[in-house]
Motif scaffolding. Sequence first.
Motif, PDB file in Angstrom:
ATOM      1  N   SER A 168      -6.327  -2.925   5.193  1.00 27.95           N
ATOM      2  CA  SER A 168      -6.929  -1.396   5.256  1.00 27.95           C
ATOM      3  C   SER A 168      -6.211  -0.774   6.334  1.00 27.95           C
ATOM      4  O   SER A 168      -4.959  -0.759   6.450  1.00 27.95           O
ATOM      5  N   GLY A 198       0.775  -0.983   0.082  1.00 21.92           N
ATOM      6  CA  GLY A 198       0.067   0.060  -0.024  1.00 21.92           C
ATOM      7  C   GLY A 198       0.851   1.248  -0.135  1.00 21.92           C
ATOM      8  O   GLY A 198       2.104   1.182   0.217  1.00 21.92           O
ATOM      9  N   TYR A 199       0.199   2.412  -0.315  1.00 19.79           N
ATOM     10  CA  TYR A 199       0.937   3.693  -0.515  1.00 19.79           C
ATOM     11  C   TYR A 199       0.091   4.648   0.483  1.00 19.79           C
ATOM     12  O   TYR A 199      -1.183   4.738   0.289  1.00 19.79           O
ATOM     13  N   SER A 213     -10.077   5.149   7.397  1.00 22.60           N
ATOM     14  CA  SER A 213     -10.894   4.527   6.305  1.00 22.60           C
ATOM     15  C   SER A 213     -12.213   4.956   6.681  1.00 22.60           C
ATOM     16  O   SER A 213     -12.487   6.056   7.178  1.00 22.60           O
ATOM     17  N   TYR A 269      -5.615   8.446   1.023  1.00 19.10           N
ATOM     18  CA  TYR A 269      -5.455   7.255   1.743  1.00 19.10           C
ATOM     19  C   TYR A 269      -6.814   6.724   2.184  1.00 19.10           C
ATOM     20  O   TYR A 269      -7.019   5.336   1.904  1.00 19.10           O
ATOM     21  N   ASN A 275      -3.579   0.736  -4.259  1.00 22.29           N
ATOM     22  CA  ASN A 275      -4.084   0.424  -3.067  1.00 22.29           C
ATOM     23  C   ASN A 275      -5.239  -0.563  -3.378  1.00 22.29           C
ATOM     24  O   ASN A 275      -5.732  -1.402  -2.454  1.00 22.29           O
ATOM     25  N   SER A 315      -2.923   6.311  -5.952  1.00 20.14           N
ATOM     26  CA  SER A 315      -3.428   5.510  -4.519  1.00 20.14           C
ATOM     27  C   SER A 315      -4.354   4.428  -4.920  1.00 20.14           C
ATOM     28  O   SER A 315      -4.327   3.586  -4.326  1.00 20.14           O
ATOM     29  N   THR A 329      -9.172   5.461  -0.108  1.00 19.34           N
ATOM     30  CA  THR A 329      -8.755   4.147  -0.574  1.00 19.34           C
ATOM     31  C   THR A 329      -8.903   2.949   0.008  1.00 19.34           C
ATOM     32  O   THR A 329      -9.290   1.826  -0.221  1.00 19.34           O
ATOM     33  N   LYS A 330      -8.472   3.133   1.763  1.00 26.13           N
ATOM     34  CA  LYS A 330      -8.727   2.058   2.692  1.00 26.13           C
ATOM     35  C   LYS A 330     -10.131   1.852   2.883  1.00 26.13           C
ATOM     36  O   LYS A 330     -10.389   0.598   3.418  1.00 26.13           O
TER      37      LYS A 330
END
Length: 246
Positions: A133, A84-85, A137, A148, A106, A102, A151-152
């Motif tokens: 994850s 992940g980034y 999030s 981020y 991800n 991202s 994406t999570k």
Amino acid sequence: MTHKLSGKTVVITGAAQGIGRSAAILFASARARVLAIDLDAAALATLEAEHGCEPVVLDLTDRESVAAWAESVEAVDVLFLCAGYVAYGTIEDCSDADWAFSFDLNVTAMFRMIRAIIPGMVVRKRGSIITMSSVASSVRGVPDRFAYAATKAAIIGMTKALAADYVGHGIRCNAICPGTVETSSLEDRIRATGDYEATRAAFIARQPIGRLGRPDEIAELALYLASDTSAFTTGQCHIIDGGWSN
Ligand code: NAD
């Protein structure tokens, strides 16, 4: 002593360092055959030499290479998608490139890997998919993690949808949502702020337990989710965060 992953083949992405590396080492010690995917060939080579993990040097965002590799792999029992980034900043800081990368790494790379591997699990009527994850999030809003967190949260949605679709096929899918974990990339990110001590203290302060998590603690949770010990668990976010989201 029982070995929780005897006879199982595990694929781990982002295996060269941090949580993914800890998981690769732990899974190998639990007698799994570990296929360790990463960009970092040198770090994978030490994982092979010291722990017997099989290195797979692959760029997860390279659709063709991933598809070709997945074609060549048989009988995957466990897929741990850890790469992940972290993009920092608010929506106003977020460039199109940051947003796209991202999601590419991800979310989309994770989707493609699962789509490639899951048909084999369906045929064998078993499998455990573990997605990475974060607490940042849909679990909680964290400042300066706009792209981020998006994406999570997408990963949690994907995990739950997969769990619902495949529960009748013997395939489980669970997400891990860590708080802040002491890894070399976190260390790099703390240094990059230019105020090491204050940033580190702030990372620690947000976790009521009073410290950062350790990669091996997250790896133990991944081992639980990978093994048959967790056979009754699917479609869940497993939060491991020193009480941060409590
Ligand atoms: P890390 O950043 O230290 O390592 C990530 C690994 O992924 C690296 O080895 C890197 O080479 C590899 N990678 C990156 N891009 C790749 C690509 N295109 N193809 C193949 N490999 C690639 O990882 P970490 O800090 O241990 O985090 C692992 C996961 O856990 C990430 O998904 C991260 O978002 C999540 N997470 C971390 C923390 C934390 O505090 N460290 C907290 C919550 C969630």
